[in-house]
Design a protein around this motif. Structure first.
Motif, PDB file in Angstrom:
ATOM      1  N   ARG A   1      -6.189  34.364 -14.614  1.00  0.00           N
ATOM      2  CA  ARG A   1      -6.271  33.811 -13.556  1.00  0.00           C
ATOM      3  C   ARG A   1      -6.827  35.328 -12.614  1.00  0.00           C
ATOM      4  NH1 ARG A   1      -1.588  32.196 -12.886  1.00  0.00           N
ATOM      5  NH2 ARG A   1      -1.909  30.258 -13.528  1.00  0.00           N
ATOM      6  N   TYR A   2      -5.985  36.498 -12.901  1.00  0.00           N
ATOM      7  CA  TYR A   2      -6.618  37.686 -12.108  1.00  0.00           C
ATOM      8  C   TYR A   2      -8.182  37.901 -12.722  1.00  0.00           C
ATOM      9  CZ  TYR A   2      -6.844  42.477 -10.955  1.00  0.00           C
ATOM     10  OH  TYR A   2      -7.342  43.716 -10.447  1.00  0.00           O
TER      11      TYR A   2
ATOM     12  N   TRP B   1     -10.165  26.227 -20.231  1.00  0.00           N
ATOM     13  CA  TRP B   1      -9.392  26.748 -19.075  1.00  0.00           C
ATOM     14  C   TRP B   1     -10.089  26.998 -17.958  1.00  0.00           C
ATOM     15  CZ3 TRP B   1      -9.145  30.726 -15.727  1.00  0.00           C
ATOM     16  CH2 TRP B   1      -7.880  30.888 -15.248  1.00  0.00           C
TER      17      TRP B   1
ATOM     18  N   GLU C   1      -2.200  33.349 -19.283  1.00  0.00           N
ATOM     19  CA  GLU C   1      -2.738  32.538 -18.074  1.00  0.00           C
ATOM     20  C   GLU C   1      -2.791  33.434 -16.996  1.00  0.00           C
ATOM     21  OE1 GLU C   1      -3.216  28.286 -15.871  1.00  0.00           O
ATOM     22  OE2 GLU C   1      -1.133  28.658 -17.238  1.00  0.00           O
TER      23      GLU C   1
ATOM     24  N   ARG D   1     -10.525  35.964 -13.288  1.00  0.00           N
ATOM     25  CA  ARG D   1     -11.055  34.884 -12.667  1.00  0.00           C
ATOM     26  C   ARG D   1     -11.473  35.291 -11.186  1.00  0.00           C
ATOM     27  NH1 ARG D   1      -8.368  29.443 -11.596  1.00  0.00           N
ATOM     28  NH2 ARG D   1      -7.448  31.079 -10.204  1.00  0.00           N
ATOM     29  N   ASP D   2     -10.371  35.322 -10.671  1.00  0.00           N
ATOM     30  CA  ASP D   2     -10.168  35.388  -8.903  1.00  0.00           C
ATOM     31  C   ASP D   2     -10.770  36.847  -8.568  1.00  0.00           C
ATOM     32  OD1 ASP D   2      -9.235  32.920  -9.329  1.00  0.00           O
ATOM     33  OD2 ASP D   2      -7.220  33.507  -8.744  1.00  0.00           O
TER      34      ASP D   2
ATOM     35  N   ALA E   1     -13.583  29.209 -10.750  1.00  0.00           N
ATOM     36  CA  ALA E   1     -13.505  29.795  -9.411  1.00  0.00           C
ATOM     37  C   ALA E   1     -14.274  29.420  -8.308  1.00  0.00           C
ATOM     38  CB  ALA E   1     -13.472  31.355  -9.889  1.00  0.00           C
TER      39      ALA E   1
ATOM     40  N   GLU F   1     -10.410  25.179 -14.431  1.00  0.00           N
ATOM     41  CA  GLU F   1      -9.771  25.970 -13.208  1.00  0.00           C
ATOM     42  C   GLU F   1     -11.219  26.730 -12.680  1.00  0.00           C
ATOM     43  OE1 GLU F   1      -6.819  25.872 -12.118  1.00  0.00           O
ATOM     44  OE2 GLU F   1      -5.403  25.031 -13.858  1.00  0.00           O
TER      45      GLU F   1
END
Length: 510
Positions: free
Chosen positions: A460-461, A500, A456, A463-464, A506, A504
């Motif tokens: 997250r990286y 996911w 995960e 995505r962000d 962005a 979550e």
């Protein structure tokens, strides 16, 4: 960004040329907005043979200027991103019935000396009966030649250019399509449609049309302009099979039809084979390999390797449409030039429009530099070029461009990471890899496991920081983990990743 925002430059197209232009322009101090109708590198720029090369075969078509320009770029690029690019030695078996040895030696001598080399060794002849590269080949091949070029993770190269553009102040909007643009009051008034259907109105001092296969469609549609040049769409398809050899060299094979086929070590466990060259007339977004192309690539390889392959052995395929500069003198798609043309439309008192026709991944930086040179002159801005100097891409600021030493230090710093995962992080993210790991001190700290090696924290990286929004973005562009997913589970893994992203979401980069 807000409705009515104004930029010096609007770049349309999130492939390698568009991302390169955005990076170059932002680094010169221009305010830049890049829009891409799909994901970054969603099409042509993630479907190449993944080589940084001069194009040895283009010497045969007397493309000396293009080859020299590409050879000059190899080492500039290798220094800028040693984590996603590295030198690669190529083996060319000699087939006396196709080309005489003296002709190959002459071509390789020219290839070695058309541009200065510092990182890459020159070519030489080899005895296939003694060289490790000879072992997988049919017994009749006795001799060959070895020369140097480079390998690149093409999709990551695009993302890193976009990321560098953003870090120099550019705004990057993915899944955002240019639907209209008109000149008024010495600037462009453009409408951008986002994924949710909403429309942004923006103004720009200039537009760079780097839409690749859609360059003509964009000109004749939303931009309402004509052009002196055009592109010829040529489909290139590749197959990936379980690895056919264990050494680290690649092969370049000459076919009786004068086509060149590469066989390249790929993703540790595979061999990448390609490419085809076929005229294409459909939607570039819908391109796919045909059974005939798969068979052609298998037959081409079977001419050389002891171990024979068949379509049933293919693990994965991909196809891309190359927007090659139209060449009326080339009937054979393989002979169409890989060079580029920049067409500037800048009537007196009107906002400039620059369109990019053709090009290849190796020359993207030079193309971008020349494009921004023209745009800054048209915009009457004094902004010198900068990317030819020591200008590493994100993660590429590795001391001495020594990836091996960097990897050893990274593995020591994160000794709890499995060796394969540490190597992948170091390769994909370079000196930015610690940002992926964050504060984690164990594998459990990296969060949910989606498939072995994908946690995960990395999602997250991506995505962000890297504009990833779906399982395809992650598994097939930002990485090639889709190849390594356990048989029969790919659909489930992709579904979990997409779920996911839905949970979550962005915020759009701005």
């Amino acid at each position: 960004m807000t409705q009515g925002s104004r930029y010096d430059l609007l770049v349309v197209g999130g492939g390698i040329n568009g991302a390169g232009i955005a990076r170059d322009a932002a680094g010169r101090g221009l305010s830049v907005l890049l829009c891409e109708q799909h994901d970054l590198a969603a099409h042509t720029s993630s479907c190449s043979t993944k080589l940084i090369h001069g194009g040895l075969r283009y010497l045969e078509y007397r493309e000396f200027g293009l080859v020299r320009k590409a050879l000059q770029e190899r080492e500039t690029l290798l220094r800028a991103a040693p984590h996603i690019m590295w030198p690669l030695r190529f083996v060319m078996p000699h087939m006396p019935d196709l080309r005489p040895a003296w002709l190959i030696r002459a071509g390789l001598f020219l290839y070695d000396h058309l541009a200065r080399r510092e990182l890459l060794p020159g070519s030489r002849g080899i005895d296939m009966r003694r060289h490790p590269a000879g072992a997988p080949l049919v017994e009749s091949i006795k001799r060959g030649f070895v020369y140097s070029d480079g390998w690149v993770d093409d999709a990551r190269l695009v993302v890193l250019n976009a990321l560098d553009a953003q870090e120099h102040g550019a705004t990057i909007l993915t899944r955002t399509k240019l639907i209209g643009a008109v000149r008024a009051g010495g600037e462009w008034h453009a409408q951008l449609q986002q994924e949710d259907g909403s429309v942004l109105d923006v103004r720009a001092g200039a537009i760079a049309n780097a839409a690749g296969p859609w360059v003509g469609e964009l000109l004749h549609g939303p931009l309402g302009r004509g052009a002196h040049h055009s592109v010829r769409l040529v489909k290139g398809s590749h197959i990936v099979v379980p690895k056919l050899f264990d050494h680290d060299h690649a092969y370049i094979f000459q076919n009786p039809d004068k086509r060149i086929i590469f066989a390249i070590p790929y993703e540790h466990d595979f061999t990448l084979i390609g490419t085809t060259d076929i005229e294409y007339h459909g939607d570039p977004a819908e391109v796919s390999i045909t059974p005939d192309e798969i068979q052609y690539l298998c037959d081409s390889i079977n001419r050389y390797f002891r171990r024979q392959i068949a379509p049933r052995d293919v693990s994965w395929t991909y196809s891309g449409v190359r927007p090659l500069l139209e060449d009326e003198n080339a009937d054979n798609p393989s002979a169409v030039t890989r060079d580029y043309r920049l067409e500037l439309d800048a009537p007196a008192g009107e906002a400039p429009l620059l369109s990019v026709f053709g090009g290849k991944i190796t020359t993207f930086r030079k193309l971008a530099e020349e494009a921004v040179d023209e745009l800054t002159r048209a915009l009457q801005k004094n902004a010198p070029a900068w990317t030819a100097a020591r200008a590493p891409l994100p993660g590429g600021d590795i001391v001495g461009a020594n990836f091996k030493r960097f990897l050893a230090q990274f593995q020591q710093q994160y000794s709890w990471l499995p060796a394969a995962l540490a190597h992948r992080y170091a390769r994909a993210y370079g000196t930015r890899a610690p940002k992926v790991i964050g504060t984690a001190r164990s594998l459990d700290d990296l969060g949910q496991t989606f498939t072995p090696g994908l946690y995960e924290a990395e999602l997250r990286y991506l995505r962000d920081v890297e504009w990833a929004r779906s399982s395809k973005d992650v598994l097939w562009r930002r990485s090639k983990l889709g190849l390594h997913v356990e048989a029969g589970t790919l659909e489930r893994v992709a579904g979990e990743i997409d779920a996911w992203f839905a949970r979550e979401p962005a915020s759009q980069h701005a």
